[in-house]
Scaffold this active site. Structure first.
Site, PDB file in Angstrom:
ATOM      1  N   ASP A   1      57.281  80.317  -3.959  1.00 18.86           N
ATOM      2  CA  ASP A   1      56.172  79.977  -4.781  1.00 18.86           C
ATOM      3  C   ASP A   1      56.402  80.833  -5.945  1.00 18.86           C
ATOM      4  O   ASP A   1      57.030  81.877  -5.791  1.00 18.86           O
ATOM      5  CB  ASP A   1      54.938  80.087  -4.012  1.00 18.86           C
ATOM      6  CG  ASP A   1      53.799  79.669  -5.077  1.00 18.86           C
ATOM      7  OD1 ASP A   1      53.940  78.798  -5.644  1.00 18.86           O
ATOM      8  OD2 ASP A   1      52.748  80.431  -5.303  1.00 18.86           O
TER       9      ASP A   1
ATOM     10  N   ASP B   1      51.562  82.704  -1.464  1.00 15.80           N
ATOM     11  CA  ASP B   1      50.472  83.284  -1.085  1.00 15.80           C
ATOM     12  C   ASP B   1      48.899  82.758  -1.339  1.00 15.80           C
ATOM     13  O   ASP B   1      48.201  83.179  -1.012  1.00 15.80           O
ATOM     14  CB  ASP B   1      50.309  84.479  -2.197  1.00 15.80           C
ATOM     15  CG  ASP B   1      50.072  83.821  -3.629  1.00 15.80           C
ATOM     16  OD1 ASP B   1      50.313  82.694  -3.884  1.00 15.80           O
ATOM     17  OD2 ASP B   1      49.503  84.658  -4.464  1.00 15.80           O
TER      18      ASP B   1
ATOM     19  N   ASP C   1      49.832  76.783  -0.525  1.00 14.89           N
ATOM     20  CA  ASP C   1      51.000  76.944   0.197  1.00 14.89           C
ATOM     21  C   ASP C   1      50.871  77.158   1.808  1.00 14.89           C
ATOM     22  O   ASP C   1      51.877  77.010   2.449  1.00 14.89           O
ATOM     23  CB  ASP C   1      51.452  78.462  -0.136  1.00 14.89           C
ATOM     24  CG  ASP C   1      51.841  78.479  -1.686  1.00 14.89           C
ATOM     25  OD1 ASP C   1      52.396  77.729  -2.241  1.00 14.89           O
ATOM     26  OD2 ASP C   1      51.545  79.697  -2.136  1.00 14.89           O
TER      27      ASP C   1
END
Length: 631
Positions: free
Chosen positions: A312, A504, A508
């Site tokens: 990410d 995080d 996600d």
């Protein structure tokens, strides 16, 4: 360390074997040799029967182990009258199981340390000047004012009320250097206060605090053992076949059934069964010491084979805290005027970038004014009036409706703009950027050196911003404008597997769950991300991703080395025994030495010396950065 009586109670089969051995020795000294043979042979057959029951249960569960070798060796030595060898084999089996358990406890001591250190008591203050009231940590409520005395464990997550303090967060992050916190900054439960008493304001209950979430993860990690067995089982059937063929050949060629027993004594599978569990538990312990919670031995093995890593962007590869990088003022307005008035207006905005504008003004020494009136148009901007002046701050289209001549700011990669209008005139723009983590490129390069073939960014951010970050870090591919389901589909479509996903946030969680290994940056990330992940990094440091892969590779290498060490030593000794050069009793004693060598080699996975050397390097680097000489 446990006392000898406690160890004997903990391992009853070992105790029983030792008692039988001592009784047999006493009978031998009294000349009752026949009684010794019956005692040793009978006890050995009882243990063989117990092992047989366990083997059948394992077979029913689909676990093909190598217990048949141990059972066959015991029965064979009894049948040919080598009753001393049979009792030594029993001691080797029961002692091997005890050693495995003891080594496992040694390897998981860092994991268990977290559980033992769970905060129990909190000191609640009714006012700043009141005497503290001792209450259970579980009774703390959000908003409570708490006193934390010197060297005490912080009981719950909170914000620091005192001016400043120093905390030891090594049990949470693996870093040995104390961290400084200032008034208003977050303090994590489980960290150890420094040398002065401080006050914190609880922001979470004990159950919802960082430490309790870590404890839950540790319990889950330490309870997961099943995948470990599979590594040893890959070698179980071939080793069993080779051992039986060697023993059978020795018997056929020599014509002596004792030769069959002498070979099988050295084929007992303790090294194969012990090596993998001890190594994998040692690797999990090492990871925990480095601020990385790994949920099971199977995850360690998958980490070692990773071929693709997906990141990410925001909060993972970048800091996740946009900062004002440039102020572009339109004459006659000055940069200080634009920034100061924008910060004054942003005090009344709930937008995520408002804090960045206010922080930039404070850093420039500008004081914010108090507005007479203020109103916010959600997600678009805010308008505030300060005496006779009207200030509007927000998106381009929002400011266009408040000032003629508004124009888009020239943006470089990764930047975004906040526009400002003062008294109906376009006053300028504030350019913000989310800085790439300082060690992000180094992490990507480290992963590549560890065998990762492909790196990928999956982000909901704009393509141009994502491309800029990808170029900076040398990422192989970039896929932007992703919804959570887009990330899931993209990970499922990847061909170079296993795939690691690093994220995080709440968004996600789904993709962390579908990846072969999901790694959550748990220091600031959501509980949902941590629960969905297979690995949780407890410190806000992206480089721990590469360290997790490195620990996985080290662990698997040591496990395989230990397995092959046990196999090589056993087969070598079996070949010698096939020529009749090793009596069964001597063979049983030699096999104990093979067990010991295997366990000691597997314990290298704990990695104490390697981690100590790495920690010393980090401390020296940190000191050098601060200009401190290390003597």
């Amino acid at each position: 360390m446990a006392s000898i009586p406690a160890l004997l109670r903990r391992y009853p089969f070992v105790t029983a074997t030792l008692v039988v051995g001592l009784v047999g020795l006493l009978l031998w000294m009294l000349g009752a040799t026949s009684w010794v043979q019956w005692l040793f042979s009978g006890f050995a057959l009882v243990i063989a029967a117990i092992q047989l029951v366990g083997m059948i249960k394992n077979l029913r569960r689909g676990n093909w182990g190598i217990d048949i070798l141990a059972i066959t060796a015991i029965v064979a030595t009894v049948l040919v009258g080598e009753y001393v060898a049979s009792i030594l084999i029993v001691l080797m089996l029961t002692g091997g199981e005890a050693l495995e358990d003891y080594a496992a406890n040694r390897a998981t001591r860092e994991l268990n340390a977290l559980l033992k250190r769970a905060p129990q008591i909190a000191h609640r203050l009714q006012t700043d000047a009141s005497q503290p009231e001792d209450i259970p940590a579980g009774a703390v409520e959000t908003g409570d004012l708490l006193l934390v005395r010197p060297s005490e464990i912080v009981p719950v997550d909170g914000d620091l009320v005192s001016a400043n303090a120093s905390f030891d967060e090594s049990s949470l992050t693996g870093e040995s250097i104390p961290v400084e916190r200032h008034s208003g900054q977050a303090v994590l439960s489980g960290s150890i206060n420094g040398s002065t008493a401080i006050r914190i304001r609880a922001t979470a209950t004990a159950v919802n605090s960082q430490y309790q979430r870590i404890v839950a993860l540790v319990e889950e990690a330490s309870a997961s053992k099943a995948p470990v067995v599979r590594l040893a089982d890959r070698y179980a059937v071939p080793f069993t076949i080779v051992s039986l063929l060697l023993a059978g050949t020795a018997w056929a060629v020599s014509g002596d059934p004792v030769r069959f027993a002498e070979v099988l004594v050295l084929a007992t599978p303790c090294p194969l069964l012990i090596a993998a569990p001890v190594a994998f538990l040692g690797g999990m312990s090492r990871a925990a010491r480095n601020g990385i919670i790994v949920k099971g031995g199977g995850v360690v093995e998958t980490l070692a084979r990773a071929r693709t890593v997906v990141f990410d962007k925001t909060g993972t590869l970048t800091e996740g805290r946009p900062t004002i990088s440039r102020v572009l003022a339109e004459p006659p307005f000055t940069e200080a005027e634009v920034l100061g008035l924008a910060a004054s207006a942003e005090q009344y905005s709930s937008h995520v970038l408002a804090a960045s504008v206010i922080a930039a003004a404070e850093a420039a020494g500008l004081e914010s004014e108090v507005a007479d009136t203020a109103s916010e148009v959600a997600t678009f901007g805010v308008v505030a009036r300060f005496g006779t002046r009207e200030v509007a701050v927000g998106k381009l289209r929002f400011i266009e409706s408040h000032a003629e001549g508004t124009r888009a700011a020239p943006l470089s990669g990764g930047e975004l703009a906040i526009y400002v209008a003062i008294d109906g005139h376009f006053a300028g723009s504030l350019l913000a950027s989310d800085a790439v983590r300082g060690n992000a490129r180094e992490t990507v390069e480290a992963l590549r050196s560890l065998g990762v073939r492909e790196t990928l960014i999956l982000t909901g951010d704009a393509q141009a911003t994502a491309d800029h970050v990808g170029t900076q870090l040398g990422i192989t591919r970039v896929q932007a404008d992703c919804l959570p389901e887009d990330k899931v589909n993209a990970v499922r479509a990847l061909e170079a597997r296993p795939v690691i996903m690093v994220g995080d946030g709440v968004n996600d969680a789904p993709v962390l769950a579908v990846a072969d290994v999901g790694i959550a940056m748990g220091a600031k990330g959501s509980t949902a991300a941590s629960e969905s992940a297979d690995v949780v990094i407890l410190v806000d440091d992206i480089s721990r991703t590469a360290r997790a892969v490195m620990i996985g590779q080290d662990t698997v290498r040591i496990a395989l080395q230990s397995i092959w060490l046990g196999i090589a030593l056993s087969i070598g000794l079996m070949i010698v025994a096939a020529f009749g050069l090793i009596p069964a009793t001597v063979g049983a004693l030699l096999q104990e030495l093979v067990d010991l060598a295997t366990i000691l080699n597997a314990l290298r996975a704990i990695g104490g010396r390697r981690d100590a050397a790495a920690a010393a390097t980090r401390v020296a680097s940190a000191a050098a950065a601060r200009g401190v000489a290390i003597g």
